[in-house]
Design a protein around this motif. Structure first.
Motif, PDB file in Angstrom:
ATOM      1  N   ASP A   1     -11.346   8.297  30.247  1.00 65.01           N
ATOM      2  CA  ASP A   1     -11.149   8.528  30.924  1.00 65.01           C
ATOM      3  C   ASP A   1     -11.839   9.301  32.066  1.00 65.01           C
ATOM      4  OD1 ASP A   1      -8.766   9.283  29.311  1.00 65.01           O
ATOM      5  OD2 ASP A   1      -8.626  11.051  28.290  1.00 65.01           O
ATOM      6  N   GLY A   2     -12.604   8.211  32.388  1.00 62.77           N
ATOM      7  CA  GLY A   2     -13.350   8.399  33.907  1.00 62.77           C
ATOM      8  C   GLY A   2     -14.521   8.205  33.093  1.00 62.77           C
ATOM      9  N   SER A   3     -15.310   8.407  32.096  1.00 64.12           N
ATOM     10  CA  SER A   3     -16.854   9.439  31.750  1.00 64.12           C
ATOM     11  C   SER A   3     -16.984   8.169  30.881  1.00 64.12           C
ATOM     12  CB  SER A   3     -16.321  10.955  31.263  1.00 64.12           C
ATOM     13  OG  SER A   3     -16.299  11.615  32.532  1.00 64.12           O
ATOM     14  N   PRO A   4     -18.549   8.060  30.878  1.00 65.95           N
ATOM     15  CA  PRO A   4     -19.458   6.952  29.965  1.00 65.95           C
ATOM     16  C   PRO A   4     -18.790   8.284  28.576  1.00 65.95           C
ATOM     17  CG  PRO A   4     -20.697   7.781  31.743  1.00 65.95           C
ATOM     18  CD  PRO A   4     -19.007   8.467  32.094  1.00 65.95           C
TER      19      PRO A   4
ATOM     20  N   SER B   1      -8.755   4.324  37.119  1.00 69.16           N
ATOM     21  CA  SER B   1      -8.093   5.235  37.900  1.00 69.16           C
ATOM     22  C   SER B   1      -7.203   5.816  38.151  1.00 69.16           C
ATOM     23  CB  SER B   1      -9.241   5.188  39.493  1.00 69.16           C
ATOM     24  OG  SER B   1      -9.122   6.550  39.615  1.00 69.16           O
ATOM     25  N   LEU B   2      -6.021   4.452  38.925  1.00 74.66           N
ATOM     26  CA  LEU B   2      -4.967   5.075  39.092  1.00 74.66           C
ATOM     27  C   LEU B   2      -4.061   5.264  37.316  1.00 74.66           C
ATOM     28  CD1 LEU B   2      -4.171   2.110  41.597  1.00 74.66           C
ATOM     29  CD2 LEU B   2      -3.838   4.414  41.853  1.00 74.66           C
ATOM     30  N   LEU B   3      -4.390   4.508  36.193  1.00 78.97           N
ATOM     31  CA  LEU B   3      -3.734   4.641  34.663  1.00 78.97           C
ATOM     32  C   LEU B   3      -4.149   6.493  34.594  1.00 78.97           C
ATOM     33  CD1 LEU B   3      -4.513   0.927  33.470  1.00 78.97           C
ATOM     34  CD2 LEU B   3      -2.264   1.891  34.654  1.00 78.97           C
ATOM     35  N   ARG B   4      -5.013   6.970  35.027  1.00 79.02           N
ATOM     36  CA  ARG B   4      -4.859   7.728  34.224  1.00 79.02           C
ATOM     37  C   ARG B   4      -4.747   9.125  35.372  1.00 79.02           C
ATOM     38  NH1 ARG B   4     -10.550  10.395  36.423  1.00 79.02           N
ATOM     39  NH2 ARG B   4     -11.287   7.936  36.118  1.00 79.02           N
ATOM     40  N   ALA B   5      -4.431   8.616  36.507  1.00 78.01           N
ATOM     41  CA  ALA B   5      -3.754   9.596  37.066  1.00 78.01           C
ATOM     42  C   ALA B   5      -1.955   9.510  36.466  1.00 78.01           C
ATOM     43  CB  ALA B   5      -3.489   9.211  38.446  1.00 78.01           C
ATOM     44  N   HIS B   6      -2.059   8.679  35.707  1.00 82.09           N
ATOM     45  CA  HIS B   6      -0.334   8.337  35.549  1.00 82.09           C
ATOM     46  C   HIS B   6      -0.147   9.473  33.997  1.00 82.09           C
ATOM     47  CE1 HIS B   6       0.589   5.116  38.209  1.00 82.09           C
ATOM     48  NE2 HIS B   6       1.762   5.559  37.761  1.00 82.09           N
ATOM     49  N   GLY B   7      -1.438  10.173  33.571  1.00 81.28           N
ATOM     50  CA  GLY B   7      -1.733  10.517  33.037  1.00 81.28           C
ATOM     51  C   GLY B   7      -1.821   9.797  31.418  1.00 81.28           C
TER      52      GLY B   7
ATOM     53  N   VAL C   1      -7.593   5.304  23.046  1.00 83.81           N
ATOM     54  CA  VAL C   1      -7.103   5.463  23.681  1.00 83.81           C
ATOM     55  C   VAL C   1      -5.640   4.669  24.534  1.00 83.81           C
ATOM     56  CG1 VAL C   1      -9.190   4.656  25.061  1.00 83.81           C
ATOM     57  CG2 VAL C   1      -7.393   2.829  24.541  1.00 83.81           C
ATOM     58  N   GLU C   2      -5.047   4.896  24.886  1.00 82.56           N
ATOM     59  CA  GLU C   2      -3.404   4.557  25.453  1.00 82.56           C
ATOM     60  C   GLU C   2      -3.963   2.846  26.589  1.00 82.56           C
ATOM     61  OE1 GLU C   2      -0.652   8.553  25.529  1.00 82.56           O
ATOM     62  OE2 GLU C   2      -2.446   8.383  27.215  1.00 82.56           O
ATOM     63  N   VAL C   3      -4.533   2.717  26.605  1.00 79.75           N
ATOM     64  CA  VAL C   3      -4.775   1.494  27.499  1.00 79.75           C
ATOM     65  C   VAL C   3      -6.157   1.266  27.531  1.00 79.75           C
ATOM     66  CG1 VAL C   3      -4.051   2.744  30.678  1.00 79.75           C
ATOM     67  CG2 VAL C   3      -4.120   0.544  29.191  1.00 79.75           C
ATOM     68  N   ALA C   4      -5.765   0.209  27.890  1.00 80.35           N
ATOM     69  CA  ALA C   4      -7.776  -0.446  28.249  1.00 80.35           C
ATOM     70  C   ALA C   4      -8.025  -1.132  28.556  1.00 80.35           C
ATOM     71  CB  ALA C   4      -8.973  -1.097  26.704  1.00 80.35           C
ATOM     72  N   VAL C   5      -9.045  -1.147  29.797  1.00 76.71           N
ATOM     73  CA  VAL C   5      -8.472  -2.275  31.195  1.00 76.71           C
ATOM     74  C   VAL C   5     -10.883  -3.112  30.710  1.00 76.71           C
ATOM     75  CG1 VAL C   5      -9.094  -2.598  33.791  1.00 76.71           C
ATOM     76  CG2 VAL C   5      -7.811  -0.234  32.611  1.00 76.71           C
ATOM     77  N   ILE C   6     -10.145  -4.089  30.441  1.00 76.91           N
ATOM     78  CA  ILE C   6     -10.657  -5.000  30.094  1.00 76.91           C
ATOM     79  C   ILE C   6     -11.864  -6.163  30.682  1.00 76.91           C
ATOM     80  CG2 ILE C   6     -12.616  -6.183  28.632  1.00 76.91           C
ATOM     81  CD1 ILE C   6     -11.271  -3.880  27.449  1.00 76.91           C
TER      82      ILE C   6
ATOM     83  N   GLU D   1       2.474  11.220  44.698  1.00 79.51           N
ATOM     84  CA  GLU D   1       1.039  12.560  44.071  1.00 79.51           C
ATOM     85  C   GLU D   1      -0.066  11.259  43.356  1.00 79.51           C
ATOM     86  OE1 GLU D   1       4.750  12.542  41.850  1.00 79.51           O
ATOM     87  OE2 GLU D   1       4.577  11.426  43.366  1.00 79.51           O
ATOM     88  N   VAL D   2       1.031  10.195  42.348  1.00 79.46           N
ATOM     89  CA  VAL D   2      -0.147   9.326  41.527  1.00 79.46           C
ATOM     90  C   VAL D   2      -1.348   8.616  42.134  1.00 79.46           C
ATOM     91  CG1 VAL D   2      -0.306   7.824  39.710  1.00 79.46           C
ATOM     92  CG2 VAL D   2       1.561   9.292  39.727  1.00 79.46           C
ATOM     93  N   LEU D   3      -0.553   7.757  43.124  1.00 75.74           N
ATOM     94  CA  LEU D   3      -1.644   7.287  44.104  1.00 75.74           C
ATOM     95  C   LEU D   3      -2.242   7.627  44.989  1.00 75.74           C
ATOM     96  CD1 LEU D   3      -1.491   3.808  44.806  1.00 75.74           C
ATOM     97  CD2 LEU D   3      -0.214   4.539  46.582  1.00 75.74           C
TER      98      LEU D   3
END
Length: 486
Positions: free
Chosen positions: A93-96, A66-72, A147-152, A296-298
């Motif tokens: 992007d936060g959705s299945p 969620s924090l990475l997505r808030a970074h755009g 994706v630009e980054v993956a959380v695994i 604002e991102v946090l």
């Protein structure tokens, strides 16, 4: 007639289910690497943050994403297991993931799978397992997105877990305790040793506070691999954590040395404040560990945060919560959260436990909040029978009424009737992720208060926080209810 995308995604799941299940992992990784190589090594096409530990992995992973997505950034999130729908394990992007995208990735993987299965059989080894195929499927789907980054999230352990073919830039460790001892070892030190090996040479690692044996293993591995290790309580801190309406208000000091302004976390329990603190440190590390996360991102990242199946409100008349705690450590955090956040006069537990879990330890830990217990079977061949669990409950929670029901629908019907008999009563479903998903599904089908079904819960729908003047509304962000899995 061509199958619909949704039914096609279900067919992918059914094909995976023909393989050795994720509860029976094989301590190997080279076949997974071989499968990924034949698929084009998709896991190497984007940076990765990898999350291991015993409890809090999923919530921490969701907070990082969620924090990475808030970074755009365009994000991928891989977690297990799912609550309701198979596609939940692969978030974009936060959705299945869209079922059509998942089935396309699976179609591309089928030929490499057939090759590796044949190679393994020829060598006298078992075919690729459910989770091994699942991990590579996730990596491929994220590469296709792209994706630009993956959380695994690690499935089990670390060193030989199927996810460990990634070259993670940041390794994250939630609290390490005893679980899956039949696969990982008999003590915390041994378990921490295998989990520590998700670290890669020259990368960065962040860890929650650990017991001395676990921290020793993490520290030794980091030193051997040249990994910079940041540890909560030493390099970053949860400075303050206060109950707020609908969640927590936290003050965090990050690895950058930044003292963040008070932030609102829309989740219940101190353990969630700890998870978010770890997530903040992980994101700081990902961006180089030199600059704090912009305020604002946090705010945006925490404001959109959800943790389905973790003290999730699924019914209001009567009040019903569900939590996926399934071991003593998770239950301990749950008991603290319930005791601090709610003021029910009486609470009924509806519980089912898988046979490989520490049922006695789990129920004994839950005993302080249990006024009535309804035990049942999980909808799984690995479930403890209801009568056997009832016997364990009588020992673990003495002097408390125990009722055994053969199925969860019957147990929920009985528990909800009990709760309706007097004011101040509520129901908590706990003991297994599978049980949590089954309860959520039933609540939606029967519409147990459609205005909150699927919400994280706000502390204002039928339950009351102990401090009605808590400072959630004054924190940056707001305590609005959060949507759950679509």
């Amino acid at each position: 007639m061509n199958p619909t995308p949704v039914s096609a995604a279900q067919s992918v799941y059914e094909a995976l289910l023909t393989r050795v299940g994720e509860a029976n992992p094989r301590p190997r990784i080279e076949p997974v690497r071989r499968l990924a190589e034949l698929a084009g090594s998709p896991q190497l096409s984007y940076p990765v943050i990898q999350v291991a530990g015993t409890n809090g992995k999923t919530s921490t992973s969701r907070a990082i994403e969620s924090l990475l997505r808030a970074h755009g950034l365009r994000t991928g999130l891989f977690t297990s297991p799912h609550l309701l729908d198979f596609t939940e394990r692969f978030q974009l992007d936060g959705s299945p993931i869209d079922p059509a995208a998942l089935t396309e990735a699976w179609a591309e993987l089928e030929h490499p799978l057939a090759i590796v299965d044949a190679e393994l059989e020829a060598a006298g080894h078992g075919k690729i397992t459910f989770f091994e195929a699942l991990a590579v499927l996730a990596f491929a789907a994220f590469a296709d997105a792209p994706v630009e980054v993956a959380v695994i999230e690690v499935g089990m352990g670390g060193e030989w877990d199927a996810t460990n073919i990634v070259d993670a830039e940041v390794a994250v460790f939630t609290p390490i305790g005893l679980d899956h001892v039949e696969h990982l070892g008999p003590d915390t030190q041994t378990i921490a040793r295998t989990k520590s090996l998700i670290m890669k040479p020259g990368s960065t690692a962040v860890s929650a506070e650990q017991d001395v044996d676990a921290l020793g293993e993490l520290t030794d591995t980091a030193a051997r691999l040249g990994v910079k290790l940041f540890v909560q309580g030493r390099d970053f801190n949860l400075v303050d954590d206060r109950l707020a309406v609908g969640g927590r208000q936290i003050d965090v000091s990050g690895i950058t040395g930044a003292a963040y302004d008070p932030a609102f976390v829309p989740l219940y329990g101190q353990h969630q404040a700890e998870n978010v603190t770890l997530a903040i440190a992980a994101v700081e590390a990902f961006f180089g560990g030199e600059r704090p996360i912009p305020e604002e991102v946090l705010d945006e990242g925490l404001g959109q945060l959800t943790s389905p199946g973790r003290l999730q409100l699924i019914g209001t008349d009567p009040i019903v919560y569900v939590d996926a705690a399934h071991n003593p450590h998770g239950a301990e955090a749950l008991v603290r959260a319930v005791t601090e956040s709610f003021a029910f006069e009486e609470l009924a537990l509806v519980t089912g436990v898988l046979e490989e879990k520490d049922a006695h330890g789990l129920l004994q830990t839950l005993a302080p909040i249990a006024h009535h217990v309804f035990v049942t079977a999980v909808d799984s061949p690995r479930s403890l029978p209801a009568e056997e669990l009832a016997s364990i409950a009588e020992s673990a929670i003495p002097d408390t009424a125990i009722e055994a029901l053969p199925t969860l629908p019957l147990a929920l019907e009985r528990a909800r009737s009990w709760a309706e008999e007097a004011n101040g009563r509520a129901v908590l479903v706990v003991g297994s992720v599978l049980l949590a998903g089954e309860a959520i599904s039933q609540s939606r089908t029967e519409q147990w208060g459609s205005e909150v079904t699927g919400a994280q819960g706000s502390g204002t729908q039928g339950s009351r926080t102990r401090d009605s003047s808590a400072r959630g509304s004054s924190a940056r962000g707001s305590s609005t209810q959060n949507g759950d899995i679509a």
